[in-house]
Design a protein around this motif. Structure first.
Motif, mmCIF file in Angstrom:
data_model
loop_
_atom_site.group_PDB
_atom_site.id
_atom_site.type_symbol
_atom_site.label_atom_id
_atom_site.label_comp_id
_atom_site.label_asym_id
_atom_site.label_seq_id
_atom_site.Cartn_x
_atom_site.Cartn_y
_atom_site.Cartn_z
ATOM 1 N N MET A 153 0.852 -1.173 0.000
ATOM 2 C CA MET A 153 0.000 0.000 0.000
ATOM 3 C C MET A 153 0.896 1.235 0.000
ATOM 4 S SD MET A 153 -3.195 0.917 2.361
ATOM 5 C CE MET A 153 -2.724 1.785 3.819
ATOM 6 N N LYS A 154 0.587 2.153 -0.897
ATOM 7 C CA LYS A 154 1.383 3.367 -1.016
ATOM 8 C C LYS A 154 0.494 4.578 -0.738
ATOM 9 C CE LYS A 154 4.370 5.942 -3.971
ATOM 10 N NZ LYS A 154 4.985 6.185 -5.221
ATOM 11 N N ILE A 155 0.976 5.466 0.102
ATOM 12 C CA ILE A 155 0.222 6.665 0.463
ATOM 13 C C ILE A 155 0.725 7.831 -0.389
ATOM 14 C CG2 ILE A 155 -0.293 8.296 2.297
ATOM 15 C CD1 ILE A 155 0.026 5.989 4.273
ATOM 16 N N ASP A 156 -0.192 8.536 -1.008
ATOM 17 C CA ASP A 156 0.155 9.725 -1.780
ATOM 18 C C ASP A 156 0.192 10.915 -0.815
ATOM 19 O OD1 ASP A 156 0.576 11.692 -3.626
ATOM 20 O OD2 ASP A 156 -1.298 11.361 -4.723
ATOM 21 N N TRP A 157 1.381 11.199 -0.291
ATOM 22 C CA TRP A 157 1.540 12.219 0.743
ATOM 23 C C TRP A 157 1.219 13.617 0.229
ATOM 24 C CZ3 TRP A 157 1.515 10.826 5.555
ATOM 25 C CH2 TRP A 157 1.944 9.553 5.901
ATOM 26 N N ALA A 158 1.480 13.877 -1.032
ATOM 27 C CA ALA A 158 1.177 15.192 -1.599
ATOM 28 C C ALA A 158 -0.338 15.431 -1.624
ATOM 29 C CB ALA A 158 1.753 15.308 -3.002
ATOM 30 N N ALA A 159 -1.096 14.422 -2.011
ATOM 31 C CA ALA A 159 -2.548 14.558 -2.035
ATOM 32 C C ALA A 159 -3.100 14.683 -0.615
ATOM 33 C CB ALA A 159 -3.187 13.362 -2.741
ATOM 34 N N LEU A 160 -2.549 13.917 0.308
ATOM 35 C CA LEU A 160 -2.983 13.997 1.700
ATOM 36 C C LEU A 160 -2.700 15.377 2.284
ATOM 37 C CD1 LEU A 160 -4.185 12.413 4.067
ATOM 38 C CD2 LEU A 160 -1.860 11.776 4.704
ATOM 39 N N GLY A 161 -1.532 15.915 1.996
ATOM 40 C CA GLY A 161 -1.192 17.262 2.459
ATOM 41 C C GLY A 161 -2.076 18.321 1.836
ATOM 42 N N SER A 162 -2.404 18.138 0.570
ATOM 43 C CA SER A 162 -3.277 19.083 -0.113
ATOM 44 C C SER A 162 -4.677 19.082 0.501
ATOM 45 C CB SER A 162 -3.355 18.723 -1.596
ATOM 46 O OG SER A 162 -4.277 19.530 -2.256
ATOM 47 N N VAL A 163 -5.208 17.910 0.766
ATOM 48 C CA VAL A 163 -6.526 17.811 1.389
ATOM 49 C C VAL A 163 -6.500 18.424 2.780
ATOM 50 C CG1 VAL A 163 -8.221 16.180 2.329
ATOM 51 C CG2 VAL A 163 -7.290 15.845 0.030
ATOM 52 N N PHE A 164 -5.452 18.167 3.539
ATOM 53 C CA PHE A 164 -5.333 18.737 4.875
ATOM 54 C C PHE A 164 -5.269 20.256 4.821
ATOM 55 C CE2 PHE A 164 -2.618 20.395 8.280
ATOM 56 C CZ PHE A 164 -3.394 20.049 9.375
ATOM 57 N N GLY A 165 -4.472 20.795 3.917
ATOM 58 C CA GLY A 165 -4.320 22.246 3.805
ATOM 59 C C GLY A 165 -5.613 22.938 3.404
ATOM 60 N N ILE A 166 -6.297 22.399 2.427
ATOM 61 C CA ILE A 166 -7.557 22.989 1.971
ATOM 62 C C ILE A 166 -8.618 22.887 3.066
ATOM 63 C CG2 ILE A 166 -9.431 22.776 0.291
ATOM 64 C CD1 ILE A 166 -6.909 24.064 -0.808
ATOM 65 N N SER A 167 -8.666 21.743 3.738
ATOM 66 C CA SER A 167 -9.633 21.574 4.830
ATOM 67 C C SER A 167 -9.376 22.572 5.945
ATOM 68 C CB SER A 167 -9.565 20.158 5.388
ATOM 69 O OG SER A 167 -9.902 19.222 4.415
ATOM 70 N N LEU A 168 -8.132 22.770 6.301
ATOM 71 C CA LEU A 168 -7.784 23.733 7.339
ATOM 72 C C LEU A 168 -8.157 25.151 6.918
ATOM 73 C CD1 LEU A 168 -6.423 24.113 10.104
ATOM 74 C CD2 LEU A 168 -4.277 24.440 8.878
ATOM 75 N N LEU A 169 -7.875 25.502 5.677
ATOM 76 C CA LEU A 169 -8.189 26.831 5.166
ATOM 77 C C LEU A 169 -9.696 27.085 5.159
ATOM 78 C CD1 LEU A 169 -7.021 29.409 3.739
ATOM 79 C CD2 LEU A 169 -7.546 28.236 1.607
ATOM 80 N N ILE A 170 -10.469 26.128 4.685
ATOM 81 C CA ILE A 170 -11.926 26.285 4.631
ATOM 82 C C ILE A 170 -12.506 26.358 6.042
ATOM 83 C CG2 ILE A 170 -14.081 25.168 3.928
ATOM 84 C CD1 ILE A 170 -12.511 26.470 1.644
ATOM 85 N N THR A 171 -11.982 25.564 6.958
ATOM 86 C CA THR A 171 -12.468 25.588 8.337
ATOM 87 C C THR A 171 -12.218 26.941 8.982
ATOM 88 O OG1 THR A 171 -12.082 23.216 8.564
ATOM 89 C CG2 THR A 171 -12.266 24.486 10.592
ATOM 90 N N VAL A 172 -11.036 27.474 8.810
ATOM 91 C CA VAL A 172 -10.714 28.791 9.373
ATOM 92 C C VAL A 172 -11.581 29.871 8.741
ATOM 93 C CG1 VAL A 172 -8.893 30.537 9.537
ATOM 94 C CG2 VAL A 172 -8.378 28.159 10.072
ATOM 95 N N ALA A 173 -11.810 29.775 7.438
ATOM 96 C CA ALA A 173 -12.646 30.766 6.754
ATOM 97 C C ALA A 173 -14.091 30.710 7.249
ATOM 98 C CB ALA A 173 -12.598 30.542 5.244
ATOM 99 N N LEU A 174 -14.633 29.519 7.445
ATOM 100 C CA LEU A 174 -16.004 29.402 7.935
ATOM 101 C C LEU A 174 -16.141 29.919 9.367
ATOM 102 C CD1 LEU A 174 -17.413 26.038 6.575
ATOM 103 C CD2 LEU A 174 -18.222 28.338 6.128
#
Length: 73
Positions: free
Chosen positions: A1-22
């Protein structure tokens, strides 16, 4: 099993940004309503603050609704 760390980081960053904005948008709505209370105590009206507060709450509700739509669809 291989984890795509770039995609995981991207999802985390966008989620954090949207949460702070809301949270910031909801906070602006609460500030607008508190200005209405302050203006009412002084005998003034704060129609712009109330309209802005309701717009902030509507935007929060729309963002939450869109998120639920994305999860269900």
């Amino acid at each position: 099993m291989k984890i795509d760390w770039a995609a995981l980081g991207s999802v985390f960053g966008i989620s954090l940004l949207i949460t702070v904005a809301l949270v910031a948008l909801f906070t602006l709505g609460i500030v607008g309503l508190s200005r209405r209370e302050r203006a009412a105590a002084q005998g003034d009206t704060a129609a712009v603050a109330v309209t802005g507060a309701y717009a902030c709450f509507a935007a929060c509700a729309a963002a939450v609704g869109y998120g639920i739509y994305l999860i269900v669809a």
